[in-house]
Design a protein around this motif. Structure first.
Motif, PDB file in Angstrom:
ATOM      1  N   GLU A 244       0.855  -1.189   0.000  1.00 54.58           N
ATOM      2  CA  GLU A 244       0.000   0.000   0.000  1.00 54.58           C
ATOM      3  C   GLU A 244       0.891   1.239   0.000  1.00 54.58           C
ATOM      4  OE1 GLU A 244      -3.621   0.036   2.445  1.00 54.58           O
ATOM      5  OE2 GLU A 244      -2.828   1.878   3.348  1.00 54.58           O
ATOM      6  N   ASP A 245       0.690   2.089  -1.005  1.00 56.99           N
ATOM      7  CA  ASP A 245       1.470   3.326  -1.137  1.00 56.99           C
ATOM      8  C   ASP A 245       0.605   4.512  -0.742  1.00 56.99           C
ATOM      9  OD1 ASP A 245       3.829   2.114  -2.176  1.00 56.99           O
ATOM     10  OD2 ASP A 245       2.821   1.884  -4.102  1.00 56.99           O
ATOM     11  N   GLY A 246       1.159   5.379   0.122  1.00 59.37           N
ATOM     12  CA  GLY A 246       0.393   6.515   0.613  1.00 59.37           C
ATOM     13  C   GLY A 246       1.039   7.848   0.316  1.00 59.37           C
ATOM     14  N   GLU A 247       0.188   8.867   0.138  1.00 58.20           N
ATOM     15  CA  GLU A 247       0.625  10.253  -0.010  1.00 58.20           C
ATOM     16  C   GLU A 247      -0.211  11.114   0.929  1.00 58.20           C
ATOM     17  OE1 GLU A 247      -0.074  11.406  -4.036  1.00 58.20           O
ATOM     18  OE2 GLU A 247       1.033   9.702  -4.876  1.00 58.20           O
ATOM     19  N   VAL A 248       0.442  12.097   1.547  1.00 56.73           N
ATOM     20  CA  VAL A 248      -0.255  13.053   2.409  1.00 56.73           C
ATOM     21  C   VAL A 248       0.121  14.457   1.960  1.00 56.73           C
ATOM     22  CG1 VAL A 248      -0.551  13.913   4.760  1.00 56.73           C
ATOM     23  CG2 VAL A 248      -0.295  11.458   4.365  1.00 56.73           C
ATOM     24  N   ARG A 260       5.028   3.426   2.316  1.00 56.08           N
ATOM     25  CA  ARG A 260       4.774   2.135   1.677  1.00 56.08           C
ATOM     26  C   ARG A 260       4.755   1.087   2.783  1.00 56.08           C
ATOM     27  NH1 ARG A 260       7.096  -0.677  -3.716  1.00 56.08           N
ATOM     28  NH2 ARG A 260       5.354   0.545  -4.502  1.00 56.08           N
ATOM     29  N   GLN A 261       3.729   0.246   2.742  1.00 60.02           N
ATOM     30  CA  GLN A 261       3.691  -0.831   3.715  1.00 60.02           C
ATOM     31  C   GLN A 261       3.372  -2.157   3.056  1.00 60.02           C
ATOM     32  OE1 GLN A 261       0.150  -1.484   6.390  1.00 60.02           O
ATOM     33  NE2 GLN A 261      -0.246   0.679   5.922  1.00 60.02           N
ATOM     34  N   LEU A 262       3.800  -3.228   3.719  1.00 60.20           N
ATOM     35  CA  LEU A 262       3.477  -4.582   3.306  1.00 60.20           C
ATOM     36  C   LEU A 262       2.631  -5.172   4.419  1.00 60.20           C
ATOM     37  CD1 LEU A 262       4.059  -6.780   1.128  1.00 60.20           C
ATOM     38  CD2 LEU A 262       5.857  -7.616   2.657  1.00 60.20           C
ATOM     39  N   ALA A 263       1.459  -5.702   4.045  1.00 63.13           N
ATOM     40  CA  ALA A 263       0.517  -6.222   5.033  1.00 63.13           C
ATOM     41  C   ALA A 263      -0.073  -7.544   4.558  1.00 63.13           C
ATOM     42  CB  ALA A 263      -0.590  -5.208   5.308  1.00 63.13           C
TER      43      ALA A 263
END
Length: 269
Positions: A244-248, A260-263
């Motif tokens: 999951e890639d995030g932007e704020v 970026r996370q791996l879940a």
């Protein structure tokens, strides 16, 4: 002092370790929110080098439970501008909860910042009060975390709540603390892990607990006051895991944080 500042307070022991507490009310279904845990650790790690976080990678070893913990820090290297620090959050009852490695540094001033090339834009969101607050089946409204932060979702991304996922692994929305406390570099760490997992909007996966294995965060700039625009996406869901890639983005339309996370893919409850 805001609720967030109180909940991430640390006390130095003088040997590189810090006493801290995983506070009640920062959980989702009994497990402390991952961004909150990173912020708690980063408070101690940053104190050890007297600089805010710039980049942090956290590996989750055990669920964070309410109660006392220690944050053990080790300064790997401290230069004129940047410092690298290891950190471990340890529960006296359960052992290591999280292992971290991070770079800490003040954001550069205008003279040192250099040129900017941003080939992206903030997510297009309706006004805050026209977005949808979190609720079932995210469990935000029955867990403490949902009373500490406000995540207001784009209406087009909320089909999963009615059992009709959009088919696109994406979540967009506004973020702020419920007490409207200021959001600094540590607060950005919470925003980067506050929204429902993007895989909820894929019809293949049920909305359920999706444990994070690893989360990497980058603080790009100090945010201006006001709610944050957030967007999270995934392109790769395979072998029982998803990224999951995030932007704020802040109220000026400036990119202030990425992740970026791996879940693990959720399993039916």
């Amino acid at each position: 002092m805001s609720e967030f500042e109180q909940a991430t307070t640390v006390t130095p022991r003088g040997d590189g370790s810090y006493d801290a507490t995983i506070h009640e009310g920062w959980d989702i279904m009994g497990n402390a929110n991952g961004g909150y845990l990173i912020a708690l650790a980063a408070r101690a790690m940053g104190d050890a080098v007297e600089r805010p976080p710039l980049s942090l990678t956290a590996h989750y070893l055990l669920p964070g439970r309410v109660g006392p913990v220690t944050v053990d820090t080790e300064v790997v290297r401290a230069g004129r501008r940047m410092a690298v620090v290891r950190g471990t959050v340890v529960s006296p009852e359960h052992g290591p909860v999280m292992a971290l490695l991070g770079t800490f540094a003040d954001q550069p001033d205008a003279e040192r910042a250099g040129p900017s090339v941003v080939d992206a834009a903030p997510p297009d969101l309706p006004p805050f009060d026209e977005c949808v607050p979190a609720g079932p089946p995210v469990a935000m409204n029955v867990s403490g975390f949902g009373h500490r932060v406000v995540c207001a979702y784009h209406p087009d991304d909320m089909g999963f709540r009615e059992g009709n996922p959009t088919g696109t692994a994406m979540m967009r929305g506004w973020f702020e603390f419920a007490d409207q406390g200021p959001i600094d570099a540590l607060g950005l760490l919470v925003a980067l892990d506050a929204f429902a997992p993007v895989c909820f909007n894929r019809e293949e996966f049920p909305p359920s607990w999706a444990p994070t294995l690893e989360l990497t965060t980058h603080i790009r700039e100090t945010p201006a006051p006001g709610p944050l625009r957030c967007v999270f996406r995934s392109r790769f869901i395979q072998n029982g895991m998803f990224e999951e890639d995030g932007e704020v983005w802040d109220s000026r339309g400036v990119l202030v944080a990425q992740s970026r996370q791996l879940a693990l893919i959720p399993k039916p409850m």
